[in-house]
Enzyme design. Structure first.
Site, short mmCIF file in Angstrom:
data_model
loop_
_atom_site.label_atom_id
_atom_site.label_comp_id
_atom_site.label_asym_id
_atom_site.label_seq_id
_atom_site.Cartn_x
_atom_site.Cartn_y
_atom_site.Cartn_z
CB VAL A 1 3.55 9.03 14.51
CG1 VAL A 1 2.51 9.48 15.53
CG2 VAL A 1 4.64 8.20 15.18
CB THR B 1 -0.91 0.01 1.25
OG1 THR B 1 -1.70 -1.18 1.23
CG2 THR B 1 -1.82 1.21 1.29
CB VAL B 2 3.18 2.71 2.50
CG1 VAL B 2 3.89 4.04 2.67
CG2 VAL B 2 2.09 2.57 3.57
CE LYS C 1 2.32 1.50 12.01
NZ LYS C 1 1.46 2.05 10.99
CD GLU D 1 5.86 13.82 10.11
OE1 GLU D 1 5.00 13.43 10.90
OE2 GLU D 1 6.65 14.74 10.35
CE LYS E 1 0.25 4.52 13.77
NZ LYS E 1 -1.12 4.32 13.27
P1 NAP Z 1 1.67 -3.94 2.88
O1 NAP Z 1 0.60 -3.45 1.99
O2 NAP Z 1 1.52 -5.26 3.54
O3 NAP Z 1 3.01 -3.92 2.02
C1 NAP Z 1 4.25 -4.36 2.46
C2 NAP Z 1 5.05 -4.85 1.25
O4 NAP Z 1 6.39 -5.11 1.66
C3 NAP Z 1 4.52 -6.14 0.66
O5 NAP Z 1 3.50 -5.92 -0.28
C4 NAP Z 1 5.78 -6.71 0.03
O6 NAP Z 1 6.06 -6.06 -1.19
C5 NAP Z 1 6.88 -6.26 0.99
N1 NAP Z 1 7.16 -7.28 1.99
C6 NAP Z 1 6.74 -7.29 3.26
N2 NAP Z 1 7.27 -8.37 3.91
C7 NAP Z 1 8.00 -9.03 2.98
C8 NAP Z 1 8.81 -10.19 3.01
N3 NAP Z 1 8.98 -10.90 4.14
N4 NAP Z 1 9.43 -10.58 1.89
C9 NAP Z 1 9.30 -9.87 0.75
N5 NAP Z 1 8.56 -8.76 0.65
C10 NAP Z 1 7.93 -8.34 1.76
O7 NAP Z 1 1.98 -2.92 4.04
P2 NAP Z 1 1.70 -1.35 4.05
O8 NAP Z 1 0.31 -1.10 4.49
O9 NAP Z 1 2.20 -0.75 2.79
O10 NAP Z 1 2.63 -0.92 5.29
C11 NAP Z 1 4.02 -0.81 5.14
C12 NAP Z 1 4.57 -0.11 6.37
O11 NAP Z 1 3.98 1.17 6.49
C13 NAP Z 1 4.27 -0.81 7.70
O12 NAP Z 1 5.34 -0.60 8.58
C14 NAP Z 1 3.04 -0.07 8.20
O13 NAP Z 1 2.91 -0.12 9.61
C15 NAP Z 1 3.35 1.32 7.74
N6 NAP Z 1 2.21 2.21 7.58
C16 NAP Z 1 1.14 1.82 6.84
C17 NAP Z 1 0.10 2.68 6.66
C18 NAP Z 1 -1.11 2.30 5.86
O14 NAP Z 1 -2.06 3.10 5.80
N7 NAP Z 1 -1.13 1.16 5.22
C19 NAP Z 1 0.14 3.95 7.24
C20 NAP Z 1 1.26 4.33 7.99
C21 NAP Z 1 2.30 3.44 8.15
P3 NAP Z 1 5.72 -6.75 -2.60
O15 NAP Z 1 4.26 -7.09 -2.52
O16 NAP Z 1 6.01 -5.67 -3.57
O17 NAP Z 1 6.60 -7.93 -2.74
N1 HSE Z 2 -2.88 0.38 10.59
C1 HSE Z 2 -2.58 1.74 10.84
C2 HSE Z 2 -3.85 2.47 11.23
C3 HSE Z 2 -1.96 2.35 9.62
O1 HSE Z 2 -4.94 1.92 11.06
O2 HSE Z 2 -3.76 3.59 11.74
C4 HSE Z 2 -1.42 3.73 9.85
O3 HSE Z 2 -0.33 3.73 10.70
#
Ligand code: NAP
Ligand code: HSE
Length: 436
Positions: A132, A13-14, A105, A129, A205
């Site tokens: 959190v 997603t990010v 985080k 940034e 956070k």
């Molecule tokens: P996500 O959709 O699950 O994406 C993470 C990506 O990282 C996976 O799609 C994969 O990429 C890669 N990955 C993760 N573990 C792996 C492994 N063991 N081996 C190979 N590739 C791996 O997660 P996300 O929501 O983007 O979140 C990413 C980070 O941002 C997390 O720390 C989360 O807490 C933080 N965050 C998320 C949000 C939100 O709204 N989603 C907001 C703030 C912070 P590929 O699919 O390309 O292989």
């Molecule tokens: N899973 C987290 C939330 C993503 O719902 O706030 C943002 O850090």
């Protein structure tokens, strides 16, 4: 000027959001930065995803270590999540002299001390940034905008998924499990959504913000966690009837005895701005000695809001490349030598007011006995309402207390639960007036 080269770890997603923000706002970003930001390399398990998300010249690899070790990469963007691979990748990037932007985080709340110590040793920046409150620039506010103040307290709605669930349950009467599925489909939830609903994500956070506010090392182990999965919809309804909303709050407060660091469902007066933050939106209220109360509001999760924060960090680092390293903003807001461990108060010692729900037999003298047990512990009652007979001769009694030390209210609850006219456990939810 030569473009700054970034390497993105993971196109979830990010990660995809980051590529999209850099594509959509490329011209505006280089107007601000004075140079372009180039997505030089990405690691992904899905090449087609990378082809769709990144410029045609981006190098694609399935090995994330290739990204963190590549000599042409200036800044590594860690958006893997978790603490296993992500921790090794971030440390390896730092060892290779790369600056790091992370949205993780969990990694920073649990291993921040190790990550920041290595970054200082290797003279690189680690920016976070997006870790959190998603798109809200709260880290920048705490580290820079409020640096003239002593911060007294922070209270925030900092988990978008939980706030989305609570809002949908209250507004539409939706079922918990259905709303959680919707939050997952919208990309708000963590890979393991128990982190959201059990308070861990908010705990990560608030732990980071507490460190930035009070100049302490990150100490997630000390953070009290209570999520929303145990909430009863009756309490949401009764709270509303009494003029309150229930929100999952992260709270940290500096007191004479130590620092409070906690996450739990909290009743807030409905007139408070925080009580009216709904859906996936987050809000953080900071109380500081010179400025007073400030409030920061915005999208707490989702691809583009989170990527907005990631890209802002990339720009910040890129602006400082080649600048005097002595003048960088310290990772944890205070000079590393001034970051000092401080007492984190056990929950028994925190001060709060409380909502209590008791199921008791509808007989003369029962209410009086409950009131006496509270008085014995010096717990003063603000309101006491009998909600009518719910089951045969059992009535529900809702009590709101004034501020008190938590151990006193717990002692009173133990006494109330011991009454033979009281059925089952007493429900206790903390209340905050945010009047500090
Ligand atoms: P996500 O959709 O699950 O994406 C993470 C990506 O990282 C996976 O799609 C994969 O990429 C890669 N990955 C993760 N573990 C792996 C492994 N063991 N081996 C190979 N590739 C791996 O997660 P996300 O929501 O983007 O979140 C990413 C980070 O941002 C997390 O720390 C989360 O807490 C933080 N965050 C998320 C949000 C939100 O709204 N989603 C907001 C703030 C912070 P590929 O699919 O390309 O292989
Ligand atoms: N899973 C987290 C939330 C993503 O719902 O706030 C943002 O850090």
């Amino acid at each position: 000027m030569k473009p700054v080269n970034i390497g993105i770890l993971g196109l979830g997603t990010v990660g995809r959001g980051t590529a999209e923000v850099l594509r959509a706002n490329a011209a505006e970003i280089s107007r601000r930065l004075g140079r372009a930001v180039n997505v030089f390399m990405v690691s992904t398990r899905d090449e087609a995803k990378a082809r769709a998300a990144c410029p045609p010249e981006t190098l694609i690899t399935t090995d994330p270590f290739e990204v963190v070790r590549h000599p042409e990469v200036d800044i590594v963007v860690e958006v893997f999540g978790g603490t296993e691979a992500a921790k090794e990748l971030v440390l390896e990037a730092i060892r290779h002299g790369k600056h790091v932007v992370t949205a993780n985080k969990k990694l920073l709340a649990e291993y921040g001390s190790e990550v920041f110590a290595l970054a200082e040793e290797k003279n690189v920046m680690v920016q976070f940034e997006a870790a959190v409150a998603g798109g809200i620039p709260i880290i920048k506010a705490l580290r820079e905008g409020l640096s003239a103040n002593r911060i007294r307290s922070i209270a925030g709605i900092i988990n978008g998924t939980s706030n989305f669930i609570l809002s949908e349950m209250r507004e539409k009467g939706s079922a918990f499990a259905d709303v959680l599925k919707e939050a997952q489909a919208l990309g708000y939830a963590e890979a393991d959504p128990t982190f959201d609903i059990e308070g861990h994500d908010a705990g990560h956070k608030i732990t980071i913000m507490s460190a930035l506010a009070f100049g302490t090392p990150v100490n997630f182990q000390a953070c009290y966690l209570e999520g929303i999965s145990g909430l009863d919809s009756r309490d949401i309804k009764y709270a509303e009837e009494l003029g309150y909303r229930i929100k999952l709050l992260g709270i940290t407060r500096k007191t004479d005895k130590g620092i409070e660091l906690r996450v739990h469902p909290t009743l807030l007066p409905e007139s408070r701005l925080l009580a009216n933050v709904n859906g996936v939106m987050n809000a953080v209220r900071v109380n500081a000695d010179m400025v007073g109360e400030t409030l920061y509001y915005g999208a707490g999760a989702g691809a583009l809001p989170t990527a907005s924060a990631v890209v802002a960090d990339i720009i910040d680092i890129a602006r400082l490349l080649g600048a005097d390293t002595g003048n960088r903003v310290p990772h944890l807001a205070f000079q590393p030598s001034q970051v000092q461990a401080q007492t984190i108060l056990p929950m028994d010692e925190i001060v709060s007011s409380y909502y209590l729900r008791v199921q008791a037999q509808d007989k003369p003298g029962v209410l009086g006995r409950i009131a006496n047990l509270l008085a014995d512990q010096n717990v003063s009652i603000e309101a006491l309402i009998q909600k009518g007979v719910v089951n045969g001769d059992t009535a529900e009694i809702v009590i709101l207390t004034h501020s008190t030390v938590e151990k006193h209210v717990k002692a009173a609850i133990a006494g109330i639960e011991g009454m033979d006219t009281v059925n089952g456990k007493v429900t206790m939810i903390r209340m905050e007036s945010l009047n500090d």
